[in-house]
Design a protein around this motif. Structure first.
Motif, PDB file in Angstrom:
ATOM      1  N   PHE A  93       0.786  -1.254   0.028  1.00 25.84           N
ATOM      2  CA  PHE A  93       0.065   0.074  -0.076  1.00 25.84           C
ATOM      3  C   PHE A  93       0.830   1.065  -0.094  1.00 25.84           C
ATOM      4  O   PHE A  93       0.570   2.235  -0.459  1.00 25.84           O
ATOM      5  N   GLU A  94       1.994   1.424   0.687  1.00 22.00           N
ATOM      6  CA  GLU A  94       2.730   2.612   0.753  1.00 22.00           C
ATOM      7  C   GLU A  94       3.454   2.736  -0.578  1.00 22.00           C
ATOM      8  O   GLU A  94       3.587   3.914  -0.810  1.00 22.00           O
ATOM      9  N   THR A  95       3.850   1.676  -1.152  1.00 22.56           N
ATOM     10  CA  THR A  95       4.361   1.880  -2.491  1.00 22.56           C
ATOM     11  C   THR A  95       3.540   2.637  -3.372  1.00 22.56           C
ATOM     12  O   THR A  95       3.794   3.499  -4.076  1.00 22.56           O
ATOM     13  N   ALA A  96       2.321   2.169  -3.776  1.00 24.93           N
ATOM     14  CA  ALA A  96       1.123   2.732  -4.209  1.00 24.93           C
ATOM     15  C   ALA A  96       0.856   4.375  -3.850  1.00 24.93           C
ATOM     16  O   ALA A  96       0.747   5.245  -4.709  1.00 24.93           O
ATOM     17  N   LEU A  97       0.941   4.555  -2.589  1.00 23.36           N
ATOM     18  CA  LEU A  97       0.709   6.005  -2.078  1.00 23.36           C
ATOM     19  C   LEU A  97       1.559   6.845  -2.500  1.00 23.36           C
ATOM     20  O   LEU A  97       1.542   7.941  -2.972  1.00 23.36           O
ATOM     21  N   VAL A  98       3.057   6.507  -2.484  1.00 23.06           N
ATOM     22  CA  VAL A  98       4.118   7.360  -2.606  1.00 23.06           C
ATOM     23  C   VAL A  98       4.028   7.702  -4.240  1.00 23.06           C
ATOM     24  O   VAL A  98       4.631   8.663  -4.736  1.00 23.06           O
ATOM     25  N   ARG A  99       3.806   6.392  -5.148  1.00 26.11           N
ATOM     26  CA  ARG A  99       4.011   6.670  -6.542  1.00 26.11           C
ATOM     27  C   ARG A  99       2.854   7.390  -7.061  1.00 26.11           C
ATOM     28  O   ARG A  99       3.203   8.205  -8.206  1.00 26.11           O
ATOM     29  N   MET A 100       1.398   7.395  -6.529  1.00 29.10           N
ATOM     30  CA  MET A 100       0.695   8.238  -6.856  1.00 29.10           C
ATOM     31  C   MET A 100       0.846   9.849  -6.768  1.00 29.10           C
ATOM     32  O   MET A 100       0.395  10.790  -7.250  1.00 29.10           O
ATOM     33  N   PHE A 101       1.524  10.122  -5.480  1.00 25.61           N
ATOM     34  CA  PHE A 101       2.063  11.415  -4.781  1.00 25.61           C
ATOM     35  C   PHE A 101       2.833  11.843  -6.031  1.00 25.61           C
ATOM     36  O   PHE A 101       2.920  13.024  -6.481  1.00 25.61           O
ATOM     37  N   CYS A 102       3.783  10.988  -6.435  1.00 25.37           N
ATOM     38  CA  CYS A 102       5.206  11.315  -7.420  1.00 25.37           C
ATOM     39  C   CYS A 102       4.129  11.833  -8.679  1.00 25.37           C
ATOM     40  O   CYS A 102       4.757  12.600  -9.421  1.00 25.37           O
TER      41      CYS A 102
END
Length: 626
Positions: A310-319
């Motif tokens: 989940f954290e990977t998806a969160l960071v990539r979407m902010f990027c």
């Protein structure tokens, strides 16, 4: 005992291989080793702690290998994601798989060793009123802590003699599934849900239950590629268990559709939003939930794997969609919670290092996808953020069960994950939607159109709000702003945004519009009481007529958003003695706006210059006095 130790040493040597077991053979190795451990302990009356430890480490190596592959695949999918919404059938299948994975073993209090009851961890409420649990005991346990007391004289071995050779029975069942493929840890439907009131089984049914459990586990771990009930080589009992599993899942889904869950969030929403990457993430969640039941000693590690996905998806979407400059400590564009979460997850790395290179997705071609010609990526932003919010809701559904399944020492990590990471999803939605609303809605001209012109020739004219007569017609800027808001609504309609996102985008648009209007009123040099009534008329025509017709929000929410404008207009009638107190009670207005209000009131009601200047000095912006 010597025979058991010798055989255990040979199995331990095999488990100590440097490479992690493959997905296709891991379940078979786990089943065989567990069966040997339980039989050997029943035979010798002592715990095979060394062999159990080797099996734990083998399970950890398997999960580490599996998680590394899935995490890397998720990163690549996010980098190449085109943010296209999947059909509703895909969301329904994901919901069925995830609910079934969470509900496996539901309600049964399993037995370990000689029949001692062991704990089951509740994993939230399943659909249709069925309590979903993760079985962290019984035949699913293989760790050192799973050892149950057995008779030292080996009398409990009689039950194994009665059941027959477990290895021969397992070989027969596995051979019907197509060799190694029949033991793959896959995403096929799990065994049927069981109601919570069937949790207490009497001792006389234990043997039969354990046999049924073995069939259910084997049925749940058939590889997706071999999911064909018409396969004549498939074991009939396995086929029957799988059909019952699908029937239970279908019944649960029908109950949910009839109002069994009723929250209307996540995958239970009317039209949930999923993309290819979010579907892959949910499939990983379902797989990890099933592994929690099998790799019981590795539950904390598996939970960390769930968090990492989940954290990977969160960071990539902010990027891809967030404003990177908002991470600066002095920026107020994001909430402190979201900023601290992103800084923690990036571990000090700059966001540019996390951005992908050239490719086919939004992340690699953000300049073209997020351009004005594509409405600044409105459709892609909404699909991405709504899919992330959908996943967050599914995690919230699993929170209680995870808390009970994890050891007490892991509770702090769980609370931080849900209290910060999951909660920051809403902050990210607000940040992205607010930004794109500002890009789509051009309000830069509004303050100048409302306020008085700075030209000398215009200064000699009577201002539009300094007239001595009450006007019955609204000003031209109202029509221009109505046209701008109409175009904004048309842009949202073209992007086919979700209903929830539509409300949020309109909320931000109305708030920004209200702020622009206040900035325009603050640029009015002179205002009469009749002109103030004209201001109220303009605002009423704009919002009570045009905006209320365009925006899909309730009247009360609209009134709350417009309170900043209404309060500023009514402040014109504040007595001189109370004006200083008013300025102190309304920090939502800037010093310039407060000084402009004081100048308007002083001019309209003939204040003394000293009283006006003293009040402006008290505001702290005497340099703005006219």
């Amino acid at each position: 005992r010597a025979i058991a130790d010798m055989a255990g040493a040979r199995i331990a040597a095999l488990l100590q291989a440097s490479s992690a077991p493959s997905s296709g053979h891991f379940k078979a190795v786990l089943d065989w080793a567990r069966a040997f451990i339980e039989a050997a302990e029943a035979f010798s009356g002592t715990q095979a702690s060394t062999l159990r430890g080797h099996l734990e480490r083998a399970g950890d190596r398997y999960f580490e290998s599996l998680h590394a592959q899935r995490l890397e695949a998720l990163r690549q999918m996010l980098d190449r994601e085109v943010w296209v919404r999947l059909p509703e059938a895909a969301a329904q299948q994901a919901r069925t798989d995830l609910r079934a994975a969470a509900a496996r073993g539901g309600g049964r209090i399993a037995a370990a060793g000689g029949g001692a009851a062991v704990r089951v961890a509740q994993l939230g409420m399943g659909v249709g009123g069925v309590v979903a649990v993760i079985d962290v005991g019984g035949s699913g346990r293989f760790g050192v802590a799973a050892f149950g007391s057995v008779a030292e004289d080996g009398s409990t071995f009689a039950s194994w003699v009665h059941k027959g050779n477990p290895f021969t029975e397992g070989a027969t069942s596995n051979s019907g599934g197509g060799g190694a493929g029949g033991n793959v840890v896959g995403d096929t439907p799990p065994p049927p849900l069981k109601e919570n009131n069937n949790a207490a089984e009497d001792q006389g049914q234990e043997d039969e239950e354990e046999d049924e459990e073995d069939l259910e586990v084997r049925a749940a771990y058939i590889d997706e590629g071999d999911d064909d009930d018409e396969d004549e080589t498939m074991d009939p009992e396995v086929r029957k268990a799988r059909r019952e599993a699908r029937g239970a899942s279908a019944a649960a889904e029908a109950s949910a559709a009839a109002g069994g869950e009723g929250d209307g969030k996540g995958l239970s929403a009317r039209s949930p939003t999923l993309t290819a990457s979010s579907l892959y993430l949910l499939q990983g969640v379902a797989e990890y939930l099933r592994l929690m039941r099998v790799l019981t000693p590795s539950v904390p590690v598996i939970f960390q794997g769930l968090c990492a996905l989940f954290e990977t998806a969160l960071v990539r979407m902010f990027c891809a969609f967030g404003r990177h400059e908002a991470l600066q400590p002095t920026s107020d564009q994001i909430t402190p919670r979201l900023r601290s979460t992103l800084v923690r997850l990036t571990n000090g790395a700059t966001l540019s290092t996390l951005m992908p290179g050239k490719g086919g997705g939004v992340g690699s071609e953000a300049w073209s996808v997020l351009s004005s010609g594509n409405l600044y990526g409105l459709k892609e932003r909404v699909i991405a953020l709504e899919s992330l919010a959908c996943i967050a809701e599914e995690f919230k559904r699993l929170r209680l069960g995870m808390k009970q399944a994890l050891p007490p020492k892991e509770e702090q990590k769980l609370e931080r994950f849900f209290g910060q990471t999951i909660a920051s999803v809403e902050d990210l939605r607000e940040h992205v939607y607010c930004h794109v609303s500002g890009l789509l809605l051009n309000l830069a001209w509004v303050p100048e159109a409302i306020g008085d012109s700075d030209k000398l020739s215009d200064k000699l004219k009577t201002g539009k709000y300094a007239k001595k007569e009450v006007s019955t017609d609204h000003n031209k800027w109202v029509d221009d702003l109505s046209t701008e808001l109409t175009q904004f609504g048309a842009k949202l309609a073209c992007a086919e945004v979700t209903a929830e996102a539509l409300v949020m985008l309109w909320d931000f648009a109305i708030v920004e519009t209200a702020s622009a209007i206040v900035a325009g009123f603050a640029r009015v040099r002179k205002c009469s009481p009749e002109g103030r009534a004209g201001m109220a008329l303009d605002v009423q025509v704009l919002f009570q007529g045009n905006v209320r017709r365009l925006a899909p929000i309730s009247g009360s929410r609209l009134d709350n958003s417009l309170r900043i404008v209404d309060t500023y207009i009514k402040a014109f009638y504040t007595p001189e003695a109370e004006m200083l107190y008013w300025t102190q009670c309304h920090p939502e207005y800037t010093s310039r706006q407060k000084v402009a209000l004081v100048n308007q009131i002083a001019s309209a009601y003939g204040w003394h210059s000293k009283a006006k200047n003293d009040l402006i000095a008290s505001i702290g912006s005497d340099e703005l006095a006219l």
